[in-house]
Motif scaffolding. Sequence first.
Motif, PDB file in Angstrom:
ATOM      1  N   ASN A 255       0.805  -1.222   0.000  1.00  0.00           N
ATOM      2  CA  ASN A 255       0.000   0.000   0.000  1.00  0.00           C
ATOM      3  C   ASN A 255       0.839   1.274   0.000  1.00  0.00           C
ATOM      4  N   GLY A 256       2.175   1.121  -0.121  1.00  0.00           N
ATOM      5  CA  GLY A 256       3.037   2.274  -0.302  1.00  0.00           C
ATOM      6  C   GLY A 256       3.513   2.958   0.955  1.00  0.00           C
ATOM      7  N   HIS A 257       3.376   2.328   2.126  1.00  0.00           N
ATOM      8  CA  HIS A 257       3.801   2.932   3.394  1.00  0.00           C
ATOM      9  C   HIS A 257       5.178   2.374   3.774  1.00  0.00           C
ATOM     10  N   MET A 258       6.197   2.847   3.102  1.00  0.00           N
ATOM     11  CA  MET A 258       7.518   2.238   3.205  1.00  0.00           C
ATOM     12  C   MET A 258       8.183   2.473   4.567  1.00  0.00           C
ATOM     13  N   ASN A 259       8.040   3.646   5.143  1.00  0.00           N
ATOM     14  CA  ASN A 259       8.691   3.934   6.419  1.00  0.00           C
ATOM     15  C   ASN A 259       8.122   3.068   7.547  1.00  0.00           C
ATOM     16  N   GLU A 260       6.793   2.939   7.579  1.00  0.00           N
ATOM     17  CA  GLU A 260       6.180   2.068   8.583  1.00  0.00           C
ATOM     18  C   GLU A 260       6.596   0.619   8.365  1.00  0.00           C
ATOM     19  N   ALA A 261       6.679   0.207   7.100  1.00  0.00           N
ATOM     20  CA  ALA A 261       7.095  -1.162   6.793  1.00  0.00           C
ATOM     21  C   ALA A 261       8.518  -1.406   7.290  1.00  0.00           C
TER      22      ALA A 261
END
Length: 452
Positions: free
Chosen positions: A90-96
């Motif tokens: 879903n494009g939430h790279m920092n949280e990932a």
Amino acid sequence: MSRNLPSDGSLIVDVSDALRQLGETLAARHCLDHPALAGTNDGNVLMQMAIARKLLGEHPEALALFNRAAAAGMGTVEFRFERAQELIFNGHMNEAEAELRTCLRLTPTFGRAALALARLRRQTAESNHLDDLKHRLQAVGQGTEDQGALEFAQYKELEDIGRYDEAWGALKRGNAIMYAHQRHDPEYAWHLFDSLIRRCTPQLLQPAEVVHEGPQPIFIIGMPRSGTTLLDRVLGNHSQVVSAGELDDFGLQLRWIADHRTTLDEHVVQRLPDLDYPELGRRYLAQTQWRAQGARYFIDKLPRNWMVAGLIRRALPQARILNLVRDPMDVCFSNYRALLGEAFPWSYELHALAEHYRQYRRVMEHWHAAMPGQILDVPYCELTRDPETMARKVLDYCGLEWEAGCADITRNKAAVATLSMSQVREPIHTRFFEEWRHYEEQLLPLQQAVTT
């Protein structure tokens, strides 16, 4: 049907998963809408629901459920890794990245987490995880799949910073470990595809005069890593096209029609002349047309559907089929470096990889000869070097008018659940040509096998 289910949330999700595996997608989704699940605060049930939505290709809904499970206290390493993957989709790279680091803190030899972390961004000589990976490799069990994934992660980071000799060593070790865990017989595959070609004559592939009403699929097929996700993003920009992701529905309905548990084997091939193809098409559309959300077309982007492209045309005469064609060495090396999973055993060994590519090419040549004009080849090189011209050609083939901005994939904000998830959020570029040449000497046998 849901009225007859018990109120046990975990059991309801189990029923939903069983229905999905049988190809009953609508019933599976209906189960997940059961009132007993709507307000649950059970973290385990929420995680089950999230994975079920993920497997149905409903990624925003899956992430929302993972977030509810996290709020309910779920914190196992397995949960965190699943949530990290959905954050990436879903494009939430920092949280990932934060979740993946937590995974590795909880389980230091978790190879898939280390690989996902390495893939989040391009590493540099000043900022990378190579020392960390070295320590993890010293602690991991030898010959395990975790070791294999850690070697793939090490390969990726070494290649990012230009240490190609070391990178090749890590890639070769990782692939050898993964191939040792597979069961793969290239000779059986040749026999199976020979039988498929003999059975699928032009006469057998001729569709009946049937018109399926409602939204129609656009199938995107090809070798994995051939650019199918890029084309999906281009087409998905059109107002009359919705991307549905990588759907198993055609294969599952083929199993139902053939009354068999495998999509394509000798039993199914022998049954092909006797199958009810209009019913196959009807069942497929009954389970998938909801994905169009009011548009004229929905994209079914499952690369391995190249194996059954002739059957798709027979069952679904109004469907469009697009085949991504990429340079043999580019696409084969992209598979060899990918760690694709158990469904792609041929990708871990160069001879098996070459054989699979040749099988793909031979079957596609047969489909073109047996039903000329029914599949449009889309060259990856043209799609990347002149995306607007290629997009116009594809849209024309699909019966769609050109719309400005279709070739600007940065406009497409839909979730991406493939290894191309980072690349297709950038503008279209031509950086991924001939990356295999860093290892030209080591890949010479592969080159000789796939370019002759």
